[in-house]
Design a protein around this motif. Structure first.
Motif, PDB file in Angstrom:
ATOM      1  N   THR A  85      11.455  -9.630   5.005  1.00 40.35           N
ATOM      2  CA  THR A  85      10.144  -9.545   5.649  1.00 40.35           C
ATOM      3  C   THR A  85       9.155  -8.760   4.792  1.00 40.35           C
ATOM      4  N   ILE A  86       9.600  -7.629   4.287  1.00 43.85           N
ATOM      5  CA  ILE A  86       8.721  -6.769   3.491  1.00 43.85           C
ATOM      6  C   ILE A  86       8.345  -7.451   2.183  1.00 43.85           C
ATOM      7  N   SER A  87       9.307  -8.092   1.538  1.00 41.65           N
ATOM      8  CA  SER A  87       9.005  -8.809   0.300  1.00 41.65           C
ATOM      9  C   SER A  87       8.001  -9.926   0.552  1.00 41.65           C
ATOM     10  N   SER A  88       8.149 -10.610   1.677  1.00 46.21           N
ATOM     11  CA  SER A  88       7.220 -11.691   2.026  1.00 46.21           C
ATOM     12  C   SER A  88       5.818 -11.149   2.238  1.00 46.21           C
ATOM     13  N   LEU A  89       5.704 -10.008   2.946  1.00 50.52           N
ATOM     14  CA  LEU A  89       4.400  -9.386   3.153  1.00 50.52           C
ATOM     15  C   LEU A  89       3.783  -8.947   1.825  1.00 50.52           C
ATOM     16  N   ASP A  90       4.595  -8.426   0.933  1.00 56.68           N
ATOM     17  CA  ASP A  90       4.081  -8.012  -0.375  1.00 56.68           C
ATOM     18  C   ASP A  90       3.564  -9.221  -1.151  1.00 56.68           C
ATOM     19  N   TRP A 134      17.153  -1.946  -0.154  1.00 57.78           N
ATOM     20  CA  TRP A 134      15.949  -2.743  -0.392  1.00 57.78           C
ATOM     21  C   TRP A 134      15.660  -2.870  -1.880  1.00 57.78           C
ATOM     22  N   ARG A 135      15.717  -1.771  -2.577  1.00 52.32           N
ATOM     23  CA  ARG A 135      15.396  -1.821  -4.011  1.00 52.32           C
ATOM     24  C   ARG A 135      16.392  -2.679  -4.781  1.00 52.32           C
ATOM     25  N   ARG A 163       4.950  -7.054  -6.464  1.00 52.59           N
ATOM     26  CA  ARG A 163       4.957  -5.877  -7.337  1.00 52.59           C
ATOM     27  C   ARG A 163       6.361  -5.694  -7.892  1.00 52.59           C
ATOM     28  N   GLU A 164       6.461  -5.565  -9.197  1.00 46.87           N
ATOM     29  CA  GLU A 164       7.767  -5.409  -9.834  1.00 46.87           C
ATOM     30  C   GLU A 164       8.501  -4.195  -9.261  1.00 46.87           C
ATOM     31  N   GLY A 165       9.722  -4.400  -8.831  1.00 47.61           N
ATOM     32  CA  GLY A 165      10.498  -3.332  -8.227  1.00 47.61           C
ATOM     33  C   GLY A 165      10.301  -3.192  -6.736  1.00 47.61           C
TER      34      GLY A 165
END
Length: 313
Positions: A85-90, A134-135, A163-165
């Motif tokens: 979810t967070i990666s998708s939002l990013d 997550w990381r 964003r990378e990372g």
């Protein structure tokens, strides 16, 4: 120096006439007014619009604002699914996301942790494990994960964030243990101590632990802009009672609460001891009052920018 605005997304604000579309519109207004970021809180016991969902809408309506959580409680979500979810939002925000995270509060959060099946006694290990997981998911393709409390023998593949990372992760908290963990593991620090001396001491500890690794020092401050200190203090007290069911005399010993002539000088003091990103929460429930305060807070930021030598974007 950067400045952020907490969006008033709680149930109390919604019941007073607010709406989710109005929150998105407020974020657009904040961007036009020169704010650098907007933020959304997280809770289960105090109902509010879910932060990652709201920030997805804000991401589509804005162009440059940093989008943040203040603070997300990762324990309330499945760690692996939250990474997706967070990666998708990013990705939707094109890399504008910052995650302020916390582990709940004794006396407030126990029933929430029980509801989601997380042991409150291990909440700090749960949080650190989740951030580490997550990381790993954002930067690689781990087959398994075994931390202090989280153990997975299979993990999904997660889309790479913009964003990378992955998004920077800032820790909320100022206990000695939280300071050491912020210096060791996190990208930023988002506390709300009433005393700038405590802030300065906490930041010194974090930097000592972090060494050469950069940690962004931020501050969460609640304000009600009013030249009449008595009227402003009453507004702060009403907000504390509505939000925490406790008076200003209690909350003001835990969180920085500012009004009257103290607002600009105190924020300058925090900037002087190292705060680089000041997140402001308006102490009002009524959407009309919040809207009126937004313009006053924007004017306050103009004063701060001039006095601190920073220019509006």
């Amino acid at each position: 120096m950067e400045y952020g605005l907490l969006l008033p997304a709680g149930q109390a604000q919604l019941e007073a006439g607010g709406s989710a579309p109005a929150l998105v519109a407020m974020a657009v207004d904040a961007e036009r007014a020169g704010f650098d970021s907007v933020w959304v809180g997280d809770s289960l016991s105090r109902a509010r619009v879910e932060p990652l969902t709201l920030l997805t809408a804000v991401a589509q309506a804005t162009q440059r604002l940093t989008l943040g959580t203040a603070a997300l409680l990762p324990a309330y979500r499945n760690p692996a699914h939250a990474a997706v979810t967070i990666s998708s939002l990013d990705l939707i925000s094109e890399g504008r996301l910052v995650l302020g995270v916390g582990a709940g509060f004794p006396g407030f959060s126990e029933q929430e942790f029980e509801l989601v099946g997380v042991d409150f006694k291990t909440r700090f290990s749960q949080l650190d494990d989740t951030v580490t997981l997550w990381r790993e998911l954002w930067t690689g393709r781990p087959d398994s994960f075994h931390g202090k409390v989280l153990h997975y023998d299979w993990l999904p593949e997660v889309p790479r964030p913009a964003r990378e990372g992955g998004p920077p992760i800032w820790l909320a908290g100022i206990t000695p243990a939280a300071l050491r963990r912020a210096g060791r593991l996190y990208d930023g620090w988002l506390p709300y101590p009433p005393d700038p001396v405590d802030y300065a001491n906490g930041l010194a500890t974090i930097r000592e632990v972090a060494g050469a690794r950069p940690v962004t020092p931020a501050l969460f401050a609640t304000v009600f802009v009013d030249d009449d200190a008595e009227r402003g203090t009453q507004a702060l007290d009403e907000y504390c009672r509505a939000t925490y069911q406790r008076p200003l005399d209690v909350i003001g010993k835990i969180q920085v609460m500012l009004t009257g002539e103290d607002v600009v000088p105190m924020l300058e003091r925090f900037a002087g001891v190292g705060a680089e990103h000041i997140l402001l929460r308006i102490a009002a429930v009524d959407p009309a009052v919040v809207a009126g305060q937004l313009g006053k807070v924007a004017e306050l930021l103009s004063v701060l920018r001039r006095r601190l030598g920073s220019e509006s974007p």
